[in-house]
Enzyme design. Structure first.
Site, PDB file in Angstrom:
ATOM      1  N   ASN A 192      -7.691  -2.578  13.835  1.00  0.00           N
ATOM      2  CA  ASN A 192      -9.095  -2.923  13.596  1.00  0.00           C
ATOM      3  C   ASN A 192      -9.219  -4.177  12.730  1.00  0.00           C
ATOM      4  O   ASN A 192     -10.273  -4.465  12.177  1.00  0.00           O
ATOM      5  CB  ASN A 192      -9.833  -1.752  12.922  1.00  0.00           C
ATOM      6  N   ASP A 241       0.811  -1.216   0.000  1.00  0.00           N
ATOM      7  CA  ASP A 241       0.000   0.000   0.000  1.00  0.00           C
ATOM      8  C   ASP A 241       0.851   1.274   0.000  1.00  0.00           C
ATOM      9  O   ASP A 241       2.063   1.233   0.203  1.00  0.00           O
ATOM     10  CB  ASP A 241      -0.957   0.003   1.207  1.00  0.00           C
ATOM     11  N   HIS A 273      -7.416  -4.738   9.964  1.00  0.00           N
ATOM     12  CA  HIS A 273      -7.135  -4.535   8.543  1.00  0.00           C
ATOM     13  C   HIS A 273      -5.816  -5.200   8.142  1.00  0.00           C
ATOM     14  O   HIS A 273      -4.928  -5.409   8.963  1.00  0.00           O
ATOM     15  CB  HIS A 273      -7.182  -3.054   8.140  1.00  0.00           C
ATOM     16  N   GLU A 324      -9.823  -1.872   4.904  1.00  0.00           N
ATOM     17  CA  GLU A 324     -10.544  -1.531   6.121  1.00  0.00           C
ATOM     18  C   GLU A 324     -11.781  -2.421   6.273  1.00  0.00           C
ATOM     19  O   GLU A 324     -12.203  -3.089   5.323  1.00  0.00           O
ATOM     20  CB  GLU A 324     -10.962  -0.053   6.047  1.00  0.00           C
TER      21      GLU A 324
HETATM   22  C1  GLP Z   1      -0.566   0.188   8.470  1.00  0.00           C
HETATM   23  C2  GLP Z   1      -0.217  -0.557   7.188  1.00  0.00           C
HETATM   24  C3  GLP Z   1      -0.478  -2.031   7.347  1.00  0.00           C
HETATM   25  C4  GLP Z   1       0.171  -2.510   8.619  1.00  0.00           C
HETATM   26  C5  GLP Z   1      -0.478  -1.871   9.794  1.00  0.00           C
HETATM   27  C6  GLP Z   1       0.075  -2.318  11.123  1.00  0.00           C
HETATM   28  O1  GLP Z   1      -1.896   0.547   8.534  1.00  0.00           O
HETATM   29  N1  GLP Z   1      -0.916  -0.096   6.057  1.00  0.00           N
HETATM   30  O2  GLP Z   1       0.015  -2.707   6.225  1.00  0.00           O
HETATM   31  O3  GLP Z   1       0.022  -3.897   8.715  1.00  0.00           O
HETATM   32  O4  GLP Z   1      -0.235  -0.482   9.654  1.00  0.00           O
HETATM   33  O5  GLP Z   1       1.191  -1.569  11.438  1.00  0.00           O
HETATM   34  P1  GLP Z   1       2.067  -1.648  12.729  1.00  0.00           P
HETATM   35  O6  GLP Z   1       3.027  -2.734  12.473  1.00  0.00           O
HETATM   36  O7  GLP Z   1       2.723  -0.315  12.808  1.00  0.00           O
HETATM   37  O8  GLP Z   1       1.171  -1.916  13.873  1.00  0.00           O
END
Ligand code: GLP
Length: 266
Positions: free
Chosen positions: A148, A79, A150, A155
């Site tokens: 959440n 992403d 995702h 989402e």
């Molecule tokens: C972001 C990214 C996701 C990632 C998520 C969790 O929203 N788009 O791909 O998995 O964060 O991130 P973290 O590892 O910082 O908790």
């Protein structure tokens, strides 16, 4: 290692619980390094976020110490924010360059990240899926887990068959990611491009990294609750080849695993 397949005994959906986040990073980095060693032209799906920073730090260490050639590896990131140019410090382009691509010696021409600055965003999304297909599909997809539920930026409510698309980020996700935007004046963008759940499910193997107590409740829900589009990561329970790599803190809300899962050899 424990089998968390929907049908106990299908040895391809596993959960590995390690003492700390650093142990998880070491384990996953070794998996990635092995994938590159065995198949130098492997196609990897990559993720960002705080959980991946130690994974990439360890992977860079292995690439250097084992003199792995990464110049033939193809990568596709999950992403990118819409409206952040690639040189913006909070863009995922900058994150990947800093944490993996430059120190790990990856070829810029083989690394792909969605273009959040494209004039025609839907066309850019379509082209991204076409490029993944053209590369022969993703062999190993790395995923984190959003608070959440995702994955990527899919989402709650995302359709199971969605391909790469533009999303409106929820307040919860923007809040969770605000910690990366503390310095500078840029607010967390409201939109992003993400590989869709359908794109992710096409990967031949998936490794999900979940660390820290803050993820304990959502991890327990995703692994043992009712699968539903309200928790996008529950779709992974339909994939035949997923490895969940979690630390003890993230696993702390899981029910006694014996009750749900069949132990299986690593
Ligand atoms: C972001 C990214 C996701 C990632 C998520 C969790 O929203 N788009 O791909 O998995 O964060 O991130 P973290 O590892 O910082 O908790």
């Amino acid at each position: 290692m424990t089998d968390v397949g929907e049908s106990p005994g299908s040895a391809s959906r596993h959960l590995v619980i390690l003492p700390t986040g650093e142990d998880v990073a070491k384990y996953v980095a070794r998996l990635l390094a092995d994938a590159i060693r065995v198949q130098p032209a492997v196609c990897l799906g990559l993720a960002t976020g705080g959980s991946m920073v130690p994974v990439y730090r360890r992977l860079v260490g292995l690439i250097r110490s084992k003199r792995l050639d990464t110049s033939f590896v193809t990568t596709f990131n999950l992403d990118e924010y819409v409206g952040l140019p690639g040189h913006h410090p909070q863009s995922y382009h900058a994150y990947m360059r800093q944490h993996l691509f430059e120190p790990g010696g990856f070829s810029a021409s083989r690394t792909h990240i969605p273009d959040g600055m494209a004039e025609d965003l839907p066309a850019a999304c379509e082209a991204y899926d076409a490029d993944i297909r053209q590369a022969g599909g993703i062999e190993l997809q790395l995923l984190g887990l959003g608070p959440n539920g995702h994955i990527g930026f899919n989402e709650p409510g995302t359709a199971a068959e969605a391909l790469t698309h533009v999303v409106d980020l929820t307040q919860e996700t923007r809040r969770a990611n605000a910690r990366f935007f503390r310095t500078g004046d840029t607010p967390v963008p409201h939109r992003a491009i993400t590989m869709g759940l359908g794109t992710i499910m096409e990967a031949r193997r998936i490794v999900v990294v979940v660390t820290g107590r803050a993820k304990a409740a959502i991890l327990a829900h995703v692994l043992t609750g009712e699968p539903s589009s309200r928790y996008p990561a529950t779709i992974l329970r339909r994939h035949g080849h997923v490895l969940w790599c979690v630390d003890r803190s993230a696993a702390s809300n899981l029910p006694p695993l014996e009750a749900h899962c069949t132990p299986s050899p690593p």
